[in-house]
Motif scaffolding. Structure first.
Motif, mmCIF file in Angstrom:
data_model
loop_
_atom_site.group_PDB
_atom_site.id
_atom_site.type_symbol
_atom_site.label_atom_id
_atom_site.label_comp_id
_atom_site.label_asym_id
_atom_site.label_seq_id
_atom_site.Cartn_x
_atom_site.Cartn_y
_atom_site.Cartn_z
ATOM 1 N N ARG A 92 10.872 7.593 -5.677
ATOM 2 C CA ARG A 92 10.464 7.194 -7.026
ATOM 3 C C ARG A 92 9.047 6.603 -7.036
ATOM 4 O O ARG A 92 8.282 6.797 -7.984
ATOM 5 N N LEU A 93 8.731 5.823 -5.973
ATOM 6 C CA LEU A 93 7.369 5.304 -5.869
ATOM 7 C C LEU A 93 6.357 6.447 -5.838
ATOM 8 O O LEU A 93 5.316 6.406 -6.536
ATOM 9 N N GLU A 94 6.718 7.443 -5.027
ATOM 10 C CA GLU A 94 5.805 8.600 -4.976
ATOM 11 C C GLU A 94 5.729 9.295 -6.324
ATOM 12 O O GLU A 94 4.637 9.688 -6.786
ATOM 13 N N HIS A 95 6.894 9.401 -6.955
ATOM 14 C CA HIS A 95 6.920 10.057 -8.265
ATOM 15 C C HIS A 95 6.145 9.255 -9.309
ATOM 16 O O HIS A 95 5.453 9.817 -10.187
ATOM 17 N N LEU A 96 6.271 7.869 -9.214
ATOM 18 C CA LEU A 96 5.525 7.018 -10.147
ATOM 19 C C LEU A 96 4.020 7.130 -9.924
ATOM 20 O O LEU A 96 3.226 7.114 -10.886
ATOM 21 N N GLU A 97 3.666 7.211 -8.649
ATOM 22 C CA GLU A 97 2.233 7.420 -8.382
ATOM 23 C C GLU A 97 1.737 8.724 -8.992
ATOM 24 O O GLU A 97 0.649 8.779 -9.598
ATOM 25 N N GLU A 98 2.577 9.748 -8.838
ATOM 26 C CA GLU A 98 2.204 11.023 -9.449
ATOM 27 C C GLU A 98 2.159 10.904 -10.969
ATOM 28 O O GLU A 98 1.277 11.473 -11.643
ATOM 29 N N LYS A 99 3.147 10.127 -11.537
ATOM 30 C CA LYS A 99 3.151 9.941 -12.981
ATOM 31 C C LYS A 99 1.932 9.162 -13.467
ATOM 32 O O LYS A 99 1.361 9.439 -14.536
ATOM 33 N N LEU A 100 1.503 8.132 -12.680
ATOM 34 C CA LEU A 100 0.309 7.380 -13.043
ATOM 35 C C LEU A 100 -0.934 8.283 -13.046
ATOM 36 O O LEU A 100 -1.862 8.099 -13.871
ATOM 37 N N ARG A 101 -0.890 9.199 -12.102
ATOM 38 C CA ARG A 101 -1.996 10.149 -12.084
ATOM 39 C C ARG A 101 -1.961 11.061 -13.306
ATOM 40 O O ARG A 101 -3.006 11.487 -13.825
ATOM 41 N N GLN A 159 11.778 5.144 -2.420
ATOM 42 C CA GLN A 159 10.524 5.708 -1.887
ATOM 43 C C GLN A 159 10.081 6.925 -2.679
ATOM 44 O O GLN A 159 8.895 7.067 -3.047
#
Length: 597
Positions: free
Chosen positions: A428-437, A426
């Motif tokens: 990491r998903l949040e972190h990936l979303e932040e990374k995509l941003r 979970q």
């Protein structure tokens, strides 16, 4: 009437005593009595007093033949039967063949000197007659004394035979009892050893099942580790936690290794102690064997001494025979001395036999005590082996409990890792979303992060390989433990076989000692037989010399009677001459003249 009665008693099996006193039995009755003695096997006592059987010589000879063929009659009463020296000769022939008669009463008959000699000669071959009454038969006192000595000799002989038979029976019973006890003890030991083998096999099967369960648990852990490898590629934070947990597990495994090493050292020390105890027992057994061999040597020396004594006695008897042939006047004194020596030697032999029996009883007691001590030691050893087996089973149970606890800890850790992996996913998903941003803002930073992630994945793969190697080491350790268990079981089996071999060796030594003792007993019996033969020969020689002395005394008596008759005849002649002279003097003229004056 007596003939019909005795014909009926020939097939009777219940009558033990028959009294026919004062029945005027004649030739037909005596013949019927002879037939009864040949056929009947139950009558033990026969009383024939006041029947005048000696008058009928043919019937009495039939009676004597029946007595010679009978081996069951023990008492015979022939008082006042007018038996002469011919009848005594027939009785003597019957006594030579008879082997059961113990009492014979011949008082108040007419046996005389010749009949007494015949009866005395029959006693040389008859060894069962204990009592022979010859009063009122005009038998010389020398023959009566010789008969009494023969009776005493027969009584001593029968008492010695009965004692030896009783002792032989007691010894045979004791030997059979000892054999039964030893066989029972050996069978009990074999049963206990078989039970221990079965228990060891059961424990081996149980341990094999437990090892298979541990291997299955390890396989499950290996599958779990494979799943963890797949998950480790996705989570970096879980790898750090798993590293810490693996470090803790390594410490626990090192502690388990140390404990197992200490247990192996303890088992090794116990095995060394058992080996030392076995060596001490073997030394004790060798010492006991040496003591038994020394005792056997002492017994052999005693047997040699007895043989030397027998040779010395034989020399003495030979010298006595030479002295008897040289001088007849010194026969009585030397016979008395020889009898005293024989009595002393009998006492010594009896004492030596009693000492030998006491020594043998002591040796038997010592051997029984030694066997009991060895059996107790073997029982203690078996108990120790059982205690070792119980300890091993407890150790296996502890290892199983430790494996179960480790399995529980591993399952708890897996649950924790799964939860943490979910949380990490979970995050990491949040972190990936932040990374995509933020991808548009910093591509260079993303590339650097990718490189770092590749390095971490390679490190995780190396750690996974290390864990697989560690699991393989655990498997090898379990296999080594199983091999150690198998080796210990083999050592136990070898020790049990050694115990069986030791017991068989002890039994063989005991059998050898028993055979040696039997040989010594046979030698002692042979020496006793030689002594008996020598004593019988000596007594026969003494009886022959006494018979010669009695003949010489009778000749002296006859000569004295002749001398007394000559003296009486000379006295009568002197009296006749004196009377004739007196008559002549009185009839002459001188005699008449003197009478007138």
């Amino acid at each position: 009437g007596v003939k019909l009665l005795l014909h009926g008693l020939c097939s009777n099996t219940t009558v033990k005593s028959l009294d026919l006193k004062g029945n005027n039995l004649r030739t037909m009755g005596a013949e019927a009595l002879g037939k009864l003695l040949r056929q009947n096997k139950c009558i033990r006592s026969l009383i024939l007093e006041w029947n005048s059987l000696g008058v009928w010589e043919e019937g009495f000879s039939f009676l004597c033949k029946g007595l010679g063929a009978n081996n069951f009659l023990q008492r015979l009463d022939l008082r006042n039967n007018q038996i002469n020296h011919h009848g005594a000769g027939e009785l003597a022939m019957a006594l030579k063949r008879n082997a059961s008669l113990q009492e014979l009463d011949l008082r108040w008959n007419n046996i005389g000197l010749l009949g007494g000699r015949a009866l005395l000669n029959s006693l040389h071959s008859n060894k069962t007659l204990k009592r022979l009454e010859l009063a009122g038969n005009n038998v010389p006192s020398d023959i009566l004394k010789a008969v009494e000595q023969a009776m005493v000799h027969n009584q001593d002989r029968q008492t010695i035979l009965s004692e030896t038979q009783n002792r032989a029976c007691v010894l045979s019973k004791e030997i059979l009892n000892l054999k039964d006890e030893k066989t029972k003890q050996f069978l009990d030991l074999m049963d206990t050893i078989d039970k221990q083998k079965e228990e060891i096999a059961r424990s081996g099967r149980i341990s094999a099942g437990r090892v298979s369960q541990l291997q299955e648990a390890l396989n499950e852990q290996h599958s779990i580790m494979n799943s963890l490898k797949a998950k480790l590629q996705m989570t970096e934070a879980a790898l750090a936690l798993s590293e810490q947990k693996v470090h803790n597990l390594g410490e626990l495994l090192s502690a388990m290794k140390q404990e197992q090493a200490s247990m192996a050292e303890r088992h090794f020390a116990e095995l060394q102690q058992q080996k030392q105890e076995g060596a001490d027992r073997e030394g004790k057994l060798f010492h006991d064997l040496s003591a038994c061999s020394e005792k056997n040597l002492l017994l052999r020396n005693q047997v040699d001494e007895l043989e030397k004594k027998c040779k010395v006695q034989q020399d003495q008897l030979f010298q006595l025979k030479q002295d008897l042939t040289n001088t007849t006047a010194e026969l009585k004194l030397r016979a008395m001395q020889a009898e005293e020596r024989l009595e002393m030697e009998k006492r010594r032999l009896k004492q030596s036999l009693e000492d030998m029996e006491l020594l043998r009883l002591k040796e038997v007691d010592h051997l029984t005590q030694h066997m009991e001590a060895s059996e107790r030691s073997m029982q203690d050893r078996v108990q120790r082996l059982e205690a070792i087996r119980i300890a091993l089973e407890e150790e296996l149970s502890q290892v199983k409990a430790a494996a179960l606890t480790e399995r529980g800890h591993a399952e708890e850790e897996l649950i924790k890792v799964r939860n943490q992996a979910r949380l990490d996913e979970q995050q990491r998903l949040e972190h990936l979303e932040e990374k995509l941003r933020l991808m548009t803002e910093s591509r260079d930073e993303a590339q650097n992060c990718c490189l770092k992630q590749k390095q971490m994945v390679s490190e995780a793969q190396a750690k996974a390989n290390k864990l697989s190697l560690y699991s393989d080491g655990l498997r090898r350790r379990i296999e080594e433990l199983q091999q150690d268990l198998n080796s210990k079981e083999q050592e136990k089996v070898a020790e049990v076989n050694k115990v069986k071999v030791e017991l068989q060796e002890q039994i063989g030594h005991l059998q050898a000692e028993r055979t040696a003792q039997e040989g010594l007993r046979e030698k002692i019996a042979a020496l006793e037989r030689q002594l008996k033969v020598l004593s019988s020969n000596h007594r026969e020689a003494l009886l022959d010399k006494e018979g010669e002395i009695s003949v010489l005394l009778e000749k002296l008596r006859m000569k004295e009677a002749d001398i007394s008759r000559m003296r009486e005849e000379e006295a009568q002649r002197a009296n006749l001459l004196q009377n004739a002279v007196m008559a002549y003097v009185q009839g002459s003229p001188l005699g008449t003249h003197s009478s007138r004056k």
